[in-house]
Design a protein around this motif. Structure first.
Motif, PDB file in Angstrom:
ATOM      1  N   UNK A   1       6.061  49.703   5.770  1.00  0.00           N
ATOM      2  CA  UNK A   1       6.592  50.992   5.327  1.00  0.00           C
ATOM      3  C   UNK A   1       5.464  51.955   4.979  1.00  0.00           C
ATOM      4  N   UNK A   2       4.448  51.457   4.279  1.00  0.00           N
ATOM      5  CA  UNK A   2       3.329  52.312   3.893  1.00  0.00           C
ATOM      6  C   UNK A   2       2.576  52.803   5.134  1.00  0.00           C
ATOM      7  N   UNK A   3       2.405  51.913   6.105  1.00  0.00           N
ATOM      8  CA  UNK A   3       1.756  52.307   7.358  1.00  0.00           C
ATOM      9  C   UNK A   3       2.556  53.410   8.046  1.00  0.00           C
ATOM     10  N   UNK A   4       3.863  53.260   8.111  1.00  0.00           N
ATOM     11  CA  UNK A   4       4.716  54.269   8.747  1.00  0.00           C
ATOM     12  C   UNK A   4       4.673  55.593   7.996  1.00  0.00           C
ATOM     13  N   UNK A   5       4.554  55.519   6.682  1.00  0.00           N
ATOM     14  CA  UNK A   5       4.507  56.733   5.868  1.00  0.00           C
ATOM     15  C   UNK A   5       3.175  57.461   5.996  1.00  0.00           C
ATOM     16  N   UNK A   6       2.164  56.786   6.511  1.00  0.00           N
ATOM     17  CA  UNK A   6       0.883  57.432   6.787  1.00  0.00           C
ATOM     18  C   UNK A   6       0.013  57.669   5.581  1.00  0.00           C
ATOM     19  N   UNK A   7       0.164  56.844   4.535  1.00  0.00           N
ATOM     20  CA  UNK A   7      -0.660  56.996   3.335  1.00  0.00           C
ATOM     21  C   UNK A   7      -1.468  55.718   3.115  1.00  0.00           C
ATOM     22  N   UNK A   8      -2.572  55.786   2.354  1.00  0.00           N
ATOM     23  CA  UNK A   8      -3.436  54.615   2.168  1.00  0.00           C
ATOM     24  C   UNK A   8      -2.867  53.583   1.196  1.00  0.00           C
ATOM     25  N   UNK A   9      -3.372  52.368   1.335  1.00  0.00           N
ATOM     26  CA  UNK A   9      -3.111  51.275   0.397  1.00  0.00           C
ATOM     27  C   UNK A   9      -4.441  50.856  -0.212  1.00  0.00           C
ATOM     28  N   UNK A  10      -4.517  50.859  -1.519  1.00  0.00           N
ATOM     29  CA  UNK A  10      -5.740  50.506  -2.247  1.00  0.00           C
ATOM     30  C   UNK A  10      -5.538  49.142  -2.902  1.00  0.00           C
ATOM     31  N   UNK A  11      -6.441  48.204  -2.605  1.00  0.00           N
ATOM     32  CA  UNK A  11      -6.350  46.839  -3.133  1.00  0.00           C
ATOM     33  C   UNK A  11      -7.498  46.580  -4.112  1.00  0.00           C
ATOM     34  N   UNK A  12      -7.163  46.146  -5.321  1.00  0.00           N
ATOM     35  CA  UNK A  12      -8.202  45.623  -6.199  1.00  0.00           C
ATOM     36  C   UNK A  12      -8.847  44.424  -5.520  1.00  0.00           C
ATOM     37  N   UNK A  13     -10.180  44.342  -5.584  1.00  0.00           N
ATOM     38  CA  UNK A  13     -10.898  43.171  -5.071  1.00  0.00           C
ATOM     39  C   UNK A  13     -11.925  42.715  -6.089  1.00  0.00           C
ATOM     40  N   UNK A  14     -12.246  41.428  -6.038  1.00  0.00           N
ATOM     41  CA  UNK A  14     -13.283  40.868  -6.890  1.00  0.00           C
ATOM     42  C   UNK A  14     -12.824  40.574  -8.311  1.00  0.00           C
ATOM     43  N   UNK A  15     -13.808  40.363  -9.158  1.00  0.00           N
ATOM     44  CA  UNK A  15     -13.584  40.061 -10.573  1.00  0.00           C
ATOM     45  C   UNK A  15     -12.729  41.139 -11.227  1.00  0.00           C
ATOM     46  N   UNK A  16     -12.035  40.761 -12.286  1.00  0.00           N
ATOM     47  CA  UNK A  16     -11.268  41.738 -13.055  1.00  0.00           C
ATOM     48  C   UNK A  16     -11.499  41.512 -14.541  1.00  0.00           C
ATOM     49  N   UNK A  17     -11.555  42.626 -15.276  1.00  0.00           N
ATOM     50  CA  UNK A  17     -11.664  42.524 -16.726  1.00  0.00           C
ATOM     51  C   UNK A  17     -10.337  42.184 -17.372  1.00  0.00           C
ATOM     52  N   UNK A  18      -9.243  42.372 -16.637  1.00  0.00           N
ATOM     53  CA  UNK A  18      -7.918  42.079 -17.173  1.00  0.00           C
ATOM     54  C   UNK A  18      -7.764  40.568 -17.321  1.00  0.00           C
ATOM     55  N   UNK A  19      -7.537  40.111 -18.520  1.00  0.00           N
ATOM     56  CA  UNK A  19      -7.404  38.680 -18.790  1.00  0.00           C
ATOM     57  C   UNK A  19      -8.714  37.981 -19.073  1.00  0.00           C
ATOM     58  N   UNK A  20      -9.849  38.677 -18.914  1.00  0.00           N
ATOM     59  CA  UNK A  20     -11.152  38.042 -19.144  1.00  0.00           C
ATOM     60  C   UNK A  20     -11.271  37.590 -20.602  1.00  0.00           C
ATOM     61  N   UNK A  21     -11.609  36.323 -20.794  1.00  0.00           N
ATOM     62  CA  UNK A  21     -11.769  35.784 -22.134  1.00  0.00           C
ATOM     63  C   UNK A  21     -10.489  35.284 -22.770  1.00  0.00           C
ATOM     64  N   UNK A  22      -9.343  35.610 -22.198  1.00  0.00           N
ATOM     65  CA  UNK A  22      -8.060  35.106 -22.695  1.00  0.00           C
ATOM     66  C   UNK A  22      -7.879  33.683 -22.171  1.00  0.00           C
ATOM     67  N   UNK A  23      -7.343  32.750 -22.960  1.00  0.00           N
ATOM     68  CA  UNK A  23      -7.166  31.386 -22.459  1.00  0.00           C
ATOM     69  C   UNK A  23      -6.491  31.358 -21.094  1.00  0.00           C
ATOM     70  N   UNK A  24      -7.137  30.641 -20.169  1.00  0.00           N
ATOM     71  CA  UNK A  24      -6.617  30.578 -18.811  1.00  0.00           C
ATOM     72  C   UNK A  24      -6.695  31.894 -18.067  1.00  0.00           C
ATOM     73  N   UNK A  25      -7.477  32.842 -18.610  1.00  0.00           N
ATOM     74  CA  UNK A  25      -7.542  34.156 -17.976  1.00  0.00           C
ATOM     75  C   UNK A  25      -6.211  34.879 -17.974  1.00  0.00           C
ATOM     76  N   UNK A  26      -5.343  34.507 -18.924  1.00  0.00           N
ATOM     77  CA  UNK A  26      -4.025  35.124 -18.955  1.00  0.00           C
ATOM     78  C   UNK A  26      -3.171  34.736 -17.764  1.00  0.00           C
ATOM     79  N   UNK A  27      -3.562  33.637 -17.093  1.00  0.00           N
ATOM     80  CA  UNK A  27      -2.815  33.192 -15.918  1.00  0.00           C
ATOM     81  C   UNK A  27      -3.205  33.920 -14.648  1.00  0.00           C
TER      82      UNK A  27
END
Length: 299
Positions: free
Chosen positions: A153-179
């Motif tokens: 659908x996004x391809x047909x709509x002609x707009x970009x898709x942005x993907x987070x890649x690599x390490x993330x600060x979200x959950x860093x240091x939380x037990x289990x990385x917050x899952x």
């Protein structure tokens, strides 16, 4: 199908286009992440005085700096149980500041057909100009066929898709990385998406530690894949990223800050000290994003 009408942005007058900023708080005070994940992210980035600006405040901030900014939140309700900030609110707030703000949306691919319907509605009725995915936070692998109807659908709509890649600060240091599973954000998982959807314009967000070489390989091999430089101060960029940005993928690298956890002021000050060719610098800061977002044809 063509994207929604181009926002009233005068690219020639801009210093830069920041393709990666976060709406972290709604008008009624609802945060984009659960408190423990938000706190972990602020700690990870050393943002001890971190505050969550409203979208109206973000507009004033970027207007003062003669910059435009892509704004989005993240819908990860399936994995976190935390309701997202409404995409319609983000789009509406950006529409009030169309001279500086560009709305992206975020849809949880686990929503299936409902996400596909929402994508079409958000672009066609609300002027959304792209979509943000955070595979680690949303708990899915980018190459999972479950997400393919949404990509289609996004391809047909002609707009970009942005993907987070690599390490993330979200959950860093939380037990289990917050899952949160970092492996979902390996850029090689997006390579299959780029192969299966050759007209889908893709942005790999961030220097992709610990998979920087993989990200560079994908961006160099797939014509539709770009890289944004958000989430890191430029002084920490790995040398191969700087080398490729200066040469092989100079037309596919984009300025992004990760505001508000990293400010464009700090990012640009460090970028000014980086050994980037004079003819490449304006491409990274503005013109590559302007073309990708349909704001300009040449630059």
């Amino acid at each position: 199908m063509t994207p929604a009408a181009t926002p009233a942005i005068n690219v020639d007058e801009l210093v830069a286009i920041d393709v990666h900023t976060h709406a972290e708080i709604s008008a009624d005070g609802h945060a984009s992440l659960p408190p423990r994940l938000m706190e972990a992210s602020a700690k990870y980035f050393g943002a001890h005085d971190h505050r969550q600006p409203t979208i109206d405040e973000m507009a004033a901030y970027y207007r003062e700096r003669r910059m435009a900014a892509v704004v989005f939140t993240v819908d990860a309700e399936h994995a976190t149980g935390h309701p997202p900030i409404a995409n319609e609110e983000v789009a509406g707030a950006c529409a009030r500041h169309a001279d500086v703000l560009i709305p992206f949306a975020s849809l949880d691919p686990w929503r299936g057909r409902a996400a596909v319907r929402a994508a079409r509605r958000l672009v066609e009725e609300h002027g959304v100009r792209g979509f943000k995915f955070h595979p680690s936070l949303q708990g899915f692998s980018p190459d999972d066929p479950m997400a393919y109807p949404l990509y289609e659908a996004i391809e047909e709509l002609g707009v970009p898709a942005l993907f987070h890649t690599g390490q993330t600060g979200i959950g860093a240091g939380v037990p289990g990385g917050g899952g949160i599973r970092l492996g979902h954000s390996n850029p090689m998982l997006v390579d299959g998406v780029a192969a299966d959807f050759p007209e889908l314009r893709i942005i790999l967000a961030h220097p992709s530690f610990p998979w920087q070489d993989e990200a560079l390989a994908v961006a160099h091999h797939k014509p539709n894949v770009h890289i944004d430089l958000s989430g890191w101060s430029p002084k920490y960029f790995p040398p191969q990223l700087v080398r490729y940005a200066n040469s092989l993928i100079q037309d596919k690298v984009l300025f992004g800050s990760d505001y508000p956890v990293i400010t464009p002021d700090r990012w640009l000050a460090d970028f000014a000290k980086l050994e980037i060719k004079p003819e490449v610098r304006p491409k990274i800061l503005k013109w590559n994003a302007a073309r990708l977002l349909g704001l300009a044809k040449e630059g």
